[in-house]
Motif scaffolding. Structure first.
Motif, PDB file in Angstrom:
ATOM      1  N   TYR A   1      96.512 -29.140 -16.531  1.00  0.00           N
ATOM      2  CA  TYR A   1      97.837 -29.780 -16.539  1.00  0.00           C
ATOM      3  C   TYR A   1      97.856 -31.001 -17.444  1.00  0.00           C
ATOM      4  O   TYR A   1      98.764 -31.828 -17.369  1.00  0.00           O
ATOM      5  CB  TYR A   1      98.241 -30.214 -15.124  1.00  0.00           C
ATOM      6  CG  TYR A   1      97.163 -30.982 -14.408  1.00  0.00           C
ATOM      7  CD1 TYR A   1      96.852 -32.281 -14.784  1.00  0.00           C
ATOM      8  CD2 TYR A   1      96.430 -30.391 -13.386  1.00  0.00           C
ATOM      9  CE1 TYR A   1      95.840 -32.974 -14.161  1.00  0.00           C
ATOM     10  CE2 TYR A   1      95.423 -31.086 -12.753  1.00  0.00           C
ATOM     11  CZ  TYR A   1      95.126 -32.383 -13.141  1.00  0.00           C
ATOM     12  OH  TYR A   1      94.112 -33.067 -12.535  1.00  0.00           O
TER      13      TYR A   1
ATOM     14  N   SER B   1      88.789 -30.751 -18.828  1.00  0.00           N
ATOM     15  CA  SER B   1      89.776 -29.905 -19.502  1.00  0.00           C
ATOM     16  C   SER B   1      90.841 -29.463 -18.520  1.00  0.00           C
ATOM     17  O   SER B   1      91.143 -28.281 -18.400  1.00  0.00           O
ATOM     18  CB  SER B   1      89.082 -28.714 -20.160  1.00  0.00           C
ATOM     19  OG  SER B   1      88.155 -28.136 -19.271  1.00  0.00           O
ATOM     20  N   CYS B   2      91.405 -30.439 -17.801  1.00  0.00           N
ATOM     21  CA  CYS B   2      92.419 -30.152 -16.777  1.00  0.00           C
ATOM     22  C   CYS B   2      93.539 -29.276 -17.324  1.00  0.00           C
ATOM     23  O   CYS B   2      94.084 -29.551 -18.394  1.00  0.00           O
ATOM     24  CB  CYS B   2      93.035 -31.448 -16.254  1.00  0.00           C
ATOM     25  SG  CYS B   2      91.805 -32.618 -15.681  1.00  0.00           S
TER      26      CYS B   2
ATOM     27  N   GLY C   1      93.640 -38.285 -23.427  1.00  0.00           N
ATOM     28  CA  GLY C   1      92.219 -38.078 -23.291  1.00  0.00           C
ATOM     29  C   GLY C   1      91.502 -39.069 -22.381  1.00  0.00           C
ATOM     30  O   GLY C   1      92.087 -39.689 -21.517  1.00  0.00           O
ATOM     31  N   GLU C   2      90.224 -39.135 -22.608  1.00  0.00           N
ATOM     32  CA  GLU C   2      89.390 -40.055 -21.845  1.00  0.00           C
ATOM     33  C   GLU C   2      89.090 -41.271 -22.727  1.00  0.00           C
ATOM     34  O   GLU C   2      88.357 -41.155 -23.712  1.00  0.00           O
ATOM     35  CB  GLU C   2      88.091 -39.344 -21.424  1.00  0.00           C
ATOM     36  CG  GLU C   2      87.060 -40.262 -20.785  1.00  0.00           C
ATOM     37  CD  GLU C   2      87.648 -41.104 -19.644  1.00  0.00           C
ATOM     38  OE1 GLU C   2      88.147 -40.537 -18.675  1.00  0.00           O
ATOM     39  OE2 GLU C   2      87.614 -42.354 -19.751  1.00  0.00           O
TER      40      GLU C   2
ATOM     41  N   ASN D   1      98.459 -34.261 -22.528  1.00  0.00           N
ATOM     42  CA  ASN D   1      98.304 -34.338 -23.984  1.00  0.00           C
ATOM     43  C   ASN D   1      99.016 -33.155 -24.618  1.00  0.00           C
ATOM     44  O   ASN D   1      99.149 -32.106 -24.003  1.00  0.00           O
ATOM     45  CB  ASN D   1      96.821 -34.289 -24.386  1.00  0.00           C
ATOM     46  CG  ASN D   1      96.079 -35.584 -24.101  1.00  0.00           C
ATOM     47  OD1 ASN D   1      94.858 -35.615 -24.107  1.00  0.00           O
ATOM     48  ND2 ASN D   1      96.793 -36.658 -23.822  1.00  0.00           N
TER      49      ASN D   1
ATOM     50  N   GLN E   1      90.883 -35.022  -9.300  1.00  0.00           N
ATOM     51  CA  GLN E   1      91.307 -33.636  -9.514  1.00  0.00           C
ATOM     52  C   GLN E   1      91.256 -32.826  -8.219  1.00  0.00           C
ATOM     53  O   GLN E   1      91.834 -31.757  -8.123  1.00  0.00           O
ATOM     54  CB  GLN E   1      90.427 -32.971 -10.583  1.00  0.00           C
ATOM     55  CG  GLN E   1      90.710 -33.412 -12.011  1.00  0.00           C
ATOM     56  CD  GLN E   1      90.184 -34.805 -12.333  1.00  0.00           C
ATOM     57  OE1 GLN E   1      89.343 -35.359 -11.635  1.00  0.00           O
ATOM     58  NE2 GLN E   1      90.700 -35.403 -13.387  1.00  0.00           N
TER      59      GLN E   1
END
Ligand code: SF4
Ligand code: SF4
Lengths: 367, 91
Positions: A23, A20-21, A62-63, A26, A114
């Protein structure tokens, strides 16, 4: 205007992501899981893209590993003749899935970073154990022999880790590292007080990159996205609006850039309703800022008009309130001074991280 | 590039015929390099087995041009690819 075919397509397969970065690029309004395109529609989009002239496919999210049909989509992309790149955090990939992706013909992997240690990486990604898992994934990628790019996203909190990130790329056998200073779109806009680098940090990063490029020539290619708010000229966003690339959102909306939905007066076509070629050639959102006719002063009479196409439309929208204005990053913009002052204020502020939230799983009951 | 060096395209870099633009391209991570006839001719000779001098000699015969000229042009082109890690060399 005759429209040149696009070269690259970013397919955002899903907005789901275990991380849930703060930055994340999305949109703040994430696509619900039950609105995602199904496998067959994606396959058709991939074939249409290749027919249109797309050469490079970036599978993203997303992933993207959150989609169970990822392997099937990679193989469909290769069958269509596309160069297939997976942009992943690594979370959700097992050794078995990586081998299946290898069999499916995946060309290249971009692994996001990250932070360079578990403390930093897991705090920024908001996912305990993420760093450890990512290092395992990097080992599997190396063992299979996938060409690898490490994507380091940098901001005020982790810019001091840049030298180590470059070292890690070499250790992992990556051929390339992307050193990207956070761009303030999507969730990052909410986090400017935490993530905005100082001017001194931005200049230090320039020096570190220049030194590493010279030292690692022929070993590691370093592509660098410098801190936007601390630059004199804006970036040529997407290689020029509607000239080089396009994005497909998880629900099939076709976007000229990943942040285009922040421009409220644009309307977007969907691959469910209209052929991709038609959308690229004639879609209203693509026509809106293609070429230079839409420009205002100072861009209109500027000799860099075809160099940077006036910078980023979404940034002009977000900061100046007019998507056709000159990107305020530009020193010729009347808003440049205000932007500099804001950047300085953000870089000195203190705030907690606001994490990206997950997309809704299904329709929430009405309140 | 040394005459005895054996150039090869590493995994993730490949020649591709672009049927839309009717041209040959070299596909690599984050890049699609449009090739002219010369670039395509050189890259098509690279098979991971023959050395740089064998390749330039073969091209000299095909194009009826001095081998030194071809070696000079190819070295520049291949050197640039090597710097981006789109081409590797073994001795
Ligand atoms: S930026 Fe972070 S949260 Fe957003 S998709 Fe990438 S890994 Fe997931
Ligand atoms: S005025 Fe417009 S075209 Fe000129 S450099 Fe600035 S943003 Fe680019």
């Amino acid at each position: 205007m005759t429209v040149r075919p696009p070269i690259a397509m970013l397919a955002e397969l899903t907005h789901r992501c275990p991380l849930s970065c703060p930055y994340c690029s999305n949109p703040v309004e994430l696509t619900r899981v039950d609105r995602e395109l199904d496998t067959d529609t994606w396959k058709s989009v991939l074939r249409q893209a290749a027919d249109l002239g797309v050469l490079q496919l970036h599978l993203s999210g997303g992933e993207p590993a959150s989609r169970r049909d990822l392997e099937e989509l990679v193989s469909a992309a290769r069958d269509a003749g596309l160069y297939t790149n997976l942009i992943t955090s690594g979370i959700g990939l097992s050794e078995r899935r990586l081998k299946a992706l290898d069999d499916a013909g995946l060309d290249h992997i971009q692994l996001s970073l990250q932070g360079t240690n578990p403390e930093m990486a897991d705090e920024i990604g908001g996912y305990a154990g993420g760093f450890k898992r990512k290092m395992m994934v990097a080992d599997w990628i190396g063992a299979i022999g996938f060409p690898l790019t490490l994507n380091a996203v940098l901001h005020r909190r982790n810019l001091h880790q840049l030298p180590r990130a470059i070292e890690m790329a070499v250790e992992m056998g990556a051929r390339r590292i992307e050193v990207a200073t956070v761009q303030f779109h999507g969730w990052a806009l909410k986090n400017r007080d935490t993530l905005m680098p100082t001017r001194a940090q931005a200049r230090e990063a320039d020096t570190i990159v220049a030194e590493a490029r010279a030292r690692l020539k022929g070993t590691l290619v370093i592509d660098y996205v410098p801190a936007d708010y601390h630059s004199d000229y804006p970036k040529r966003c997407m290689g020029g609006w509607g000239t080089t690339g396009l994005n497909i959102a998880p629900d099939g909306k076709v976007l000229p850039c990943h942040a285009a939905e922040t421009i409220p007066h644009l309307s977007f076509d969907n691959v469910r309703d209209r052929p991709l070629r038609d959308i690229w050639d004639h879609g209203a959102a693509f026509d809106a800022y293609r070429g230079t006719d839409w420009m205002q002063e100072p861009c209109r009479s500027c000799d860099r008009a075809k160099v940077d196409f006036g910078g980023c439309r979404c940034q002009a929208m977000a900061i100046v309130g007019d998507a056709a204005a000159t990107d305020p990053v530009c020193i010729k913009s009347p808003h440049h001074g205000a932007l500099e002052a804001r950047a300085a204020a953000h870089s000195e502020a203190e705030a907690d991280l606001i994490y990206r939230s997950p997309p809704l799983r299904s329709v929430e009951p009405a309140e | 590039m040394e005459g005895g060096a054996i150039p090869y395209l590493p995994r993730g870099v490949r020649l591709h015929h672009d049927r839309v633009r009717e041209a040959w391209v070299l596909l690599a991570p984050e890049r699609a390099i449009m090739l002219d006839a010369v670039g395509h001719a050189i890259l098509s000779e690279i098979d991971g087995e023959r050395s740089f001098s064998e390749i330039t000699e073969a091209l000299a015969v095909t194009y009826n041009a001095p081998a030194e000229d071809i070696a000079k042009d190819s070295a520049g082109f291949l050197g640039a690819l090597r710097e981006r890690r789109f081409l590797e060399v073994r001795s």
